[in-house]
Design a protein around this motif. Structure first.
Motif, short mmCIF file in Angstrom:
data_model
loop_
_atom_site.label_atom_id
_atom_site.label_comp_id
_atom_site.label_asym_id
_atom_site.label_seq_id
_atom_site.Cartn_x
_atom_site.Cartn_y
_atom_site.Cartn_z
N VAL A 127 15.02 9.09 -22.36
CA VAL A 127 14.37 7.64 -22.34
C VAL A 127 15.24 6.28 -21.89
O VAL A 127 16.31 6.63 -22.23
CB VAL A 127 14.66 7.48 -23.83
N LEU A 128 14.15 5.65 -21.50
CA LEU A 128 14.53 4.53 -20.87
C LEU A 128 14.10 2.89 -20.92
O LEU A 128 13.22 3.16 -21.35
CB LEU A 128 13.62 4.94 -19.46
N MET A 129 15.24 2.52 -20.62
CA MET A 129 15.59 1.20 -21.50
C MET A 129 15.13 0.59 -20.13
O MET A 129 15.44 0.21 -19.33
CB MET A 129 15.86 0.48 -22.21
N GLY A 130 13.14 -0.02 -19.91
CA GLY A 130 13.25 -0.99 -19.62
C GLY A 130 13.08 -2.54 -19.59
O GLY A 130 13.29 -2.55 -20.63
N SER A 131 12.00 -3.17 -18.31
CA SER A 131 11.96 -4.70 -19.33
C SER A 131 10.29 -4.80 -18.81
O SER A 131 9.72 -4.24 -17.84
CB SER A 131 12.85 -5.53 -18.16
N MET A 132 9.83 -5.95 -19.47
CA MET A 132 8.87 -5.71 -18.92
C MET A 132 8.18 -7.36 -18.07
O MET A 132 9.30 -7.60 -17.45
CB MET A 132 8.10 -7.24 -19.99
N LYS A 143 13.43 -13.09 -8.43
CA LYS A 143 13.74 -13.88 -6.99
C LYS A 143 15.64 -13.91 -7.47
O LYS A 143 15.53 -14.19 -6.35
CB LYS A 143 13.27 -15.45 -7.36
N LEU A 144 15.68 -13.72 -8.67
CA LEU A 144 16.99 -13.87 -9.34
C LEU A 144 17.85 -12.39 -7.43
O LEU A 144 17.84 -12.51 -7.20
CB LEU A 144 17.85 -13.09 -10.37
N GLY A 145 19.13 -14.28 -6.70
CA GLY A 145 20.03 -12.67 -5.78
C GLY A 145 18.92 -12.40 -4.86
O GLY A 145 19.36 -11.29 -4.44
N ASN A 146 17.14 -12.96 -4.92
CA ASN A 146 16.75 -12.13 -3.87
C ASN A 146 16.33 -10.11 -4.53
O ASN A 146 16.34 -9.34 -3.55
CB ASN A 146 16.51 -12.01 -2.99
N GLY A 147 16.93 -9.91 -5.60
CA GLY A 147 16.99 -8.58 -6.11
C GLY A 147 15.26 -8.42 -5.95
O GLY A 147 15.80 -6.77 -6.04
N ASN A 148 14.40 -8.25 -6.74
CA ASN A 148 13.40 -7.60 -6.87
C ASN A 148 13.55 -6.54 -7.80
O ASN A 148 13.20 -5.65 -7.92
CB ASN A 148 12.74 -7.18 -5.57
N ILE A 149 14.59 -7.04 -9.29
CA ILE A 149 14.44 -6.24 -9.97
C ILE A 149 13.62 -5.21 -10.84
O ILE A 149 13.31 -4.22 -10.91
CB ILE A 149 16.27 -6.92 -10.76
N LEU A 150 12.84 -6.08 -10.82
CA LEU A 150 11.46 -5.48 -11.66
C LEU A 150 10.98 -4.60 -10.61
O LEU A 150 10.81 -4.22 -11.20
CB LEU A 150 10.59 -6.66 -12.47
N ILE A 151 10.80 -4.63 -9.82
CA ILE A 151 10.18 -3.97 -8.68
C ILE A 151 10.73 -2.75 -8.73
O ILE A 151 10.21 -1.37 -8.66
CB ILE A 151 9.55 -5.34 -7.48
N THR A 168 10.01 8.55 -22.49
CA THR A 168 9.78 7.53 -22.88
C THR A 168 10.19 6.57 -22.75
O THR A 168 11.48 6.56 -22.78
CB THR A 168 9.84 7.44 -24.61
N ILE A 169 9.22 5.23 -21.83
CA ILE A 169 9.83 4.31 -21.03
C ILE A 169 9.34 3.14 -21.96
O ILE A 169 8.48 2.85 -22.17
CB ILE A 169 9.14 4.08 -20.02
N ILE A 170 10.36 2.20 -22.54
CA ILE A 170 10.46 1.69 -23.21
C ILE A 170 11.14 -0.01 -22.58
O ILE A 170 11.68 0.11 -22.21
CB ILE A 170 11.19 1.55 -24.93
N ARG A 171 9.81 -0.66 -22.27
CA ARG A 171 9.84 -2.31 -21.40
C ARG A 171 10.34 -3.19 -23.07
O ARG A 171 9.19 -3.54 -23.10
CB ARG A 171 8.89 -2.29 -20.52
N ALA A 172 11.52 -3.97 -22.85
CA ALA A 172 11.49 -4.59 -23.82
C ALA A 172 10.70 -6.16 -23.69
O ALA A 172 11.19 -6.24 -22.25
CB ALA A 172 12.11 -5.03 -24.35
N GLY A 173 10.34 -6.47 -24.10
CA GLY A 173 10.61 -8.72 -23.99
C GLY A 173 12.03 -8.84 -24.22
O GLY A 173 12.45 -7.97 -23.78
#
Length: 253
Positions: A127-132, A143-151, A168-173
């Motif tokens: 079960v992976l907690m992701g981000s929208m 753009k934060l720190g040019n980290g491309n975190i969501l990518i 199960t991948i859960i992308r929270a708001g």
């Protein structure tokens, strides 16, 4: 009947700590362990290091013992941006990531380490907690720190889907530090829920969803976005039928 061994990585994070705490409340169903780097932080949050493995997701050798005999792995690890310095009045703050803790290292390579070793250990479900926001390369979080975190998170999600392990991948708001169990939850795909006026959800509700996913078949091999209605809009009708909620979701990114 023996209880299933569950490992929670990132278990001293704000959401991970809620997940491990809730699992410990269900000792008849789960034998849960946390995984974290800092002994001091574990003691600060939980009072002792009992029930924890000390290690680092960047170090495969420290992960292996923790994953031994695990039925499921819950991944809540994430890179954390740091403010460079307090901004001058009228200026926006600038952020950076520690050199060896960038999103590429933590959210991509660190998750690959976890997925590969879980597969090697015979883990049945991750079960992976992701981000929208991962469908938009120009999202402000990238753009934060040019980290491309969501990518990088999105690349890791695809790696998990391709791994052959049930997922199960859960992308929270946007995550709220408010009580859970009081709101109606809404699931979606491809960031369409970001168009809502307030695409947010209490951390506690995300933690509940993660734990429900462990034992509900309808959650297997699904990837989805999730937000909540406000308490006022929910009108006392908090989501309780999680099988029905998971049934609304689909597989693949």
């Amino acid at each position: 009947m023996s209880t299933a061994k569950i490992l929670v990585t990132g278990a001293t994070g704000r959401t991970g700590s809620i997940v491990i705490g809730k699992l410990w409340e269900q000792k008849n169903n789960f034998q849960a362990f946390g995984f974290a780097r800092s002994k001091e932080k574990i003691k600060e949050i939980f009072g002792s290091t009992e029930g924890f493995y000390l290690g680092d997701i960047r170090d495969q050798d420290s992960l292996k013992p923790a994953l031994k005999d695990c039925e499921a792995l819950i991944i809540t690890t994430s890179a954390v941006p740091q403010m460079k310095q307090p901004p001058q009045e009228g200026e926006r703050p600038e952020f950076t990531y520690p050199e060896n803790a960038t999103p590429e290292i933590i959210d991509y390579q660190g998750q690959i380490n976890q997925i590969d070793l879980a597969k090697e250990a015979g883990v049945n479900h991750i079960v992976l907690m992701g981000s929208m926001g991962g469908t938009n390369e120009d999202h402000p979080l990238n753009k934060l720190g040019n980290g491309n975190i969501l990518i990088w998170k999105r690349k890791a999600e695809q790696y998990l889907i391709d791994s052959g392990i049930d997922y199960t991948i859960i992308r929270a708001g946007g995550l709220l530090n408010e009580p859970g169990g009081k709101r109606q939850l809404l699931v979606g795909k491809n960031d369409t829920l970001l168009n809502r006026e307030s695409p947010t959800i209490p951390r506690e509700d995300v933690a509940t969803l993660i734990i429900q996913a462990l034992s509900i078949p309808e959650a297997r091999n699904k990837a989805f976005d999730v937000v909540s209605e406000s308490e006022a809009m929910s009108q006392g009708k908090a989501t309780t039928d999680f099988a029905a909620l998971f049934s609304q979701t689909t597989s693949g990114l």
